[in-house]
Write a protein that holds these residues in place. Structure first.
Motif, PDB file in Angstrom:
ATOM      1  N   SER A  99       0.845  -1.192   0.000  1.00  0.00           N
ATOM      2  CA  SER A  99       0.000   0.000   0.000  1.00  0.00           C
ATOM      3  C   SER A  99       0.882   1.245   0.000  1.00  0.00           C
ATOM      4  O   SER A  99       2.076   1.199   0.314  1.00  0.00           O
ATOM      5  N   ARG A 100       0.268   2.347  -0.352  1.00  0.00           N
ATOM      6  CA  ARG A 100       1.014   3.605  -0.421  1.00  0.00           C
ATOM      7  C   ARG A 100       1.593   3.984   0.938  1.00  0.00           C
ATOM      8  O   ARG A 100       2.758   4.395   1.044  1.00  0.00           O
ATOM      9  N   ASN A 101       0.805   3.844   2.003  1.00  0.00           N
ATOM     10  CA  ASN A 101       1.279   4.201   3.343  1.00  0.00           C
ATOM     11  C   ASN A 101       2.395   3.263   3.808  1.00  0.00           C
ATOM     12  O   ASN A 101       3.355   3.701   4.456  1.00  0.00           O
ATOM     13  N   ALA A 102       2.273   1.960   3.497  1.00  0.00           N
ATOM     14  CA  ALA A 102       3.318   1.012   3.884  1.00  0.00           C
ATOM     15  C   ALA A 102       4.632   1.363   3.193  1.00  0.00           C
ATOM     16  O   ALA A 102       5.712   1.308   3.803  1.00  0.00           O
ATOM     17  N   THR A 103       4.557   1.715   1.923  1.00  0.00           N
ATOM     18  CA  THR A 103       5.763   2.109   1.191  1.00  0.00           C
ATOM     19  C   THR A 103       6.387   3.352   1.792  1.00  0.00           C
ATOM     20  O   THR A 103       7.619   3.438   1.956  1.00  0.00           O
ATOM     21  N   ARG A 104       5.549   4.312   2.164  1.00  0.00           N
ATOM     22  CA  ARG A 104       6.066   5.542   2.763  1.00  0.00           C
ATOM     23  C   ARG A 104       6.726   5.266   4.107  1.00  0.00           C
ATOM     24  O   ARG A 104       7.760   5.850   4.436  1.00  0.00           O
ATOM     25  N   ARG A 105       6.134   4.358   4.899  1.00  0.00           N
ATOM     26  CA  ARG A 105       6.731   4.036   6.195  1.00  0.00           C
ATOM     27  C   ARG A 105       8.127   3.447   6.031  1.00  0.00           C
ATOM     28  O   ARG A 105       9.065   3.821   6.750  1.00  0.00           O
ATOM     29  N   LEU A 106       8.282   2.544   5.083  1.00  0.00           N
ATOM     30  CA  LEU A 106       9.586   1.910   4.864  1.00  0.00           C
ATOM     31  C   LEU A 106      10.587   2.907   4.297  1.00  0.00           C
ATOM     32  O   LEU A 106      11.779   2.859   4.621  1.00  0.00           O
ATOM     33  N   GLU A 107      10.121   3.808   3.454  1.00  0.00           N
ATOM     34  CA  GLU A 107      11.016   4.840   2.918  1.00  0.00           C
ATOM     35  C   GLU A 107      11.502   5.770   4.021  1.00  0.00           C
ATOM     36  O   GLU A 107      12.671   6.163   4.044  1.00  0.00           O
ATOM     37  N   VAL A 108      10.595   6.117   4.944  1.00  0.00           N
ATOM     38  CA  VAL A 108      10.986   6.981   6.058  1.00  0.00           C
ATOM     39  C   VAL A 108      12.013   6.289   6.937  1.00  0.00           C
ATOM     40  O   VAL A 108      12.980   6.905   7.409  1.00  0.00           O
ATOM     41  N   MET A 109      11.830   4.985   7.171  1.00  0.00           N
ATOM     42  CA  MET A 109      12.765   4.246   8.006  1.00  0.00           C
ATOM     43  C   MET A 109      14.181   4.295   7.449  1.00  0.00           C
ATOM     44  O   MET A 109      15.166   4.282   8.202  1.00  0.00           O
ATOM     45  N   GLN A 110      14.324   4.354   6.139  1.00  0.00           N
ATOM     46  CA  GLN A 110      15.650   4.419   5.524  1.00  0.00           C
ATOM     47  C   GLN A 110      16.344   5.746   5.812  1.00  0.00           C
ATOM     48  O   GLN A 110      17.572   5.826   5.763  1.00  0.00           O
ATOM     49  N   THR A 111      15.554   6.784   6.126  1.00  0.00           N
ATOM     50  CA  THR A 111      16.143   8.105   6.365  1.00  0.00           C
ATOM     51  C   THR A 111      16.420   8.377   7.841  1.00  0.00           C
ATOM     52  O   THR A 111      17.154   9.311   8.170  1.00  0.00           O
ATOM     53  N   LEU A 112      15.844   7.584   8.741  1.00  0.00           N
ATOM     54  CA  LEU A 112      16.001   7.819  10.179  1.00  0.00           C
ATOM     55  C   LEU A 112      17.223   7.068  10.694  1.00  0.00           C
ATOM     56  O   LEU A 112      17.127   6.009  11.306  1.00  0.00           O
ATOM     57  N   ASP A 113      18.381   7.606  10.430  1.00  0.00           N
ATOM     58  CA  ASP A 113      19.623   6.924  10.807  1.00  0.00           C
ATOM     59  C   ASP A 113      20.530   7.794  11.660  1.00  0.00           C
ATOM     60  O   ASP A 113      21.732   7.555  11.756  1.00  0.00           O
ATOM     61  N   THR A 114      19.964   8.842  12.286  1.00  0.00           N
ATOM     62  CA  THR A 114      20.772   9.734  13.120  1.00  0.00           C
ATOM     63  C   THR A 114      20.172   9.821  14.514  1.00  0.00           C
ATOM     64  O   THR A 114      18.997   9.481  14.731  1.00  0.00           O
ATOM     65  N   LEU A 115      20.978  10.292  15.470  1.00  0.00           N
ATOM     66  CA  LEU A 115      20.478  10.501  16.825  1.00  0.00           C
ATOM     67  C   LEU A 115      19.481  11.650  16.838  1.00  0.00           C
ATOM     68  O   LEU A 115      19.593  12.589  16.067  1.00  0.00           O
ATOM     69  N   GLY A 116      18.516  11.578  17.740  1.00  0.00           N
ATOM     70  CA  GLY A 116      17.529  12.642  17.857  1.00  0.00           C
ATOM     71  C   GLY A 116      16.509  12.666  16.744  1.00  0.00           C
ATOM     72  O   GLY A 116      15.977  13.722  16.406  1.00  0.00           O
ATOM     73  N   ALA A 117      16.244  11.512  16.163  1.00  0.00           N
ATOM     74  CA  ALA A 117      15.307  11.453  15.040  1.00  0.00           C
ATOM     75  C   ALA A 117      13.868  11.285  15.501  1.00  0.00           C
ATOM     76  O   ALA A 117      12.970  11.143  14.668  1.00  0.00           O
ATOM     77  N   GLY A 118      13.628  11.305  16.816  1.00  0.00           N
ATOM     78  CA  GLY A 118      12.280  11.061  17.329  1.00  0.00           C
ATOM     79  C   GLY A 118      11.256  12.064  16.845  1.00  0.00           C
ATOM     80  O   GLY A 118      10.140  11.698  16.460  1.00  0.00           O
TER      81      GLY A 118
ATOM     82  N   ILE B 239       1.495  10.611   7.827  1.00  0.00           N
ATOM     83  CA  ILE B 239       1.070   9.424   7.084  1.00  0.00           C
ATOM     84  C   ILE B 239      -0.306   8.953   7.515  1.00  0.00           C
ATOM     85  O   ILE B 239      -1.190   8.698   6.704  1.00  0.00           O
ATOM     86  N   ARG B 240      -0.532   8.824   8.832  1.00  0.00           N
ATOM     87  CA  ARG B 240      -1.771   8.181   9.290  1.00  0.00           C
ATOM     88  C   ARG B 240      -2.778   9.131   9.911  1.00  0.00           C
ATOM     89  O   ARG B 240      -3.838   8.724  10.355  1.00  0.00           O
ATOM     90  N   GLY B 241      -2.481  10.423   9.935  1.00  0.00           N
ATOM     91  CA  GLY B 241      -3.417  11.369  10.524  1.00  0.00           C
ATOM     92  C   GLY B 241      -3.137  11.572  11.996  1.00  0.00           C
ATOM     93  O   GLY B 241      -2.227  10.976  12.561  1.00  0.00           O
TER      94      GLY B 241
END
Length: 275
Positions: free
Chosen positions: A41-60, A70-72
């Motif tokens: 699904s579009r949202n699932a793809t976006r979630r996985l794409e975001v995970m690839q970018t969250l690789d630094t400290l303080g990404a919360g 993504i989900r409202g």
């Protein structure tokens, strides 16, 4: 760590699970497994794409922003506490939140004139009123635009904002057009002392702030002349009956009614007949 069917997890869940590895001296890995030959699904793809970018400290904070985008934001105006506040609109949510915070802060020290400036009508039309990601891609820019929307106090600000959006980002999609229309309706509601507008499939119910209207005689005369469309309930709420042709008709009719009610206050000697 191997996460099977990673597309079924939420963004925060994936982030939390991935954070459980790699805390010691030995390098560790988290593998997200996806089903073979299945379209995500579009949202699932976006979630996985975001995970690839969250690789630094303080990404919360970044994760939380993406997750909400993504989900409202949850149905904060309902009893079930679920769903998408996108159906109500970020602008309405911000006003409700600011209104509640202002009331808690001001409490007994708020002057009547100041209190009048702080309250904000709630407009529930059942329409999407937002700035889509497809229209303004940058999250921070979108949030900045929402903040500007929440601060608009007159028709000139709204028209200028609409012209700026068209100039910067191109023709406005339906959601943005509806957002602009709702902003105008809110201004009219405030002039007419309408605290809340709830629209259903067969009409709308309008509630006055503190059940007060500054010119009740003009209001009753207006309802009497348009008895086919209006009635006053015992709880002093106005019921407007109409079968909407489409979303544009809904917006136009609600704007017409709120404009008429506002005009009763500004020019009480005149009454307008609804068409």
């Amino acid at each position: 760590m191997i996460i099977h069917n990673a597309h079924l997890f939420g963004l925060s869940q994936l982030y939390q699970m991935r954070g459980r590895v790699g805390r010691g001296k030995t390098r560790a890995y988290a593998y997200f497994l996806l089903p073979h030959r299945k379209t995500l699904s579009r949202n699932a793809t976006r979630r996985l794409e975001v995970m690839q970018t969250l690789d630094t400290l303080g990404a919360g904070f970044t994760l939380a922003s993406h997750d909400m985008d993504i989900r409202g934001f949850g149905n904060l105006v309902g009893e079930e506490q679920s769903g998408h506040i996108r159906e109500v609109g970020m602008e309405l949510y911000q006003h409700m939140l600011e209104d509640a915070v202002a009331k808690l802060k001001s409490a007994k020290n708020t002057e009547p004139e100041e209190e009048l400036q702080e309250w904000s009508p709630q407009i529930n039309l059942g329409l999407s009123v937002l700035i889509p990601e497809e229209y303004v891609g940058d999250l921070q820019l979108r949030l900045g635009l929402y903040r500007r929307v929440a601060e608009m106090i007159n028709e000139e600000d709204i028209n200028s904002f609409a012209a700026e959006l068209t100039d910067r980002f191109g023709p406005m999609p339906q959601e943005v057009t509806q957002l602009i229309a709702v902003l105008g309706i809110k201004l009219l509601c405030k002039k007419a002392n309408i605290e809340r507008v709830d629209v259903g499939p067969k009409g709308a119910v309008m509630s006055f702030r503190e059940n007060k209207f500054s010119n009740p005689d003009a209001l009753l005369n207006y309802v009497d002349k348009n008895i086919r469309y209006f009635k006053v309930r015992p709880d002093m709420k106005i019921v407007y009956t109409h079968d909407w042709k489409d979303e544009a008709d809904k917006l136009a009719r609600i704007r017409k009614v709120t404009s008429d009610l506002a005009s009763l206050i500004q020019a009480p000697e005149k009454t307008t007949q609804n068409q």
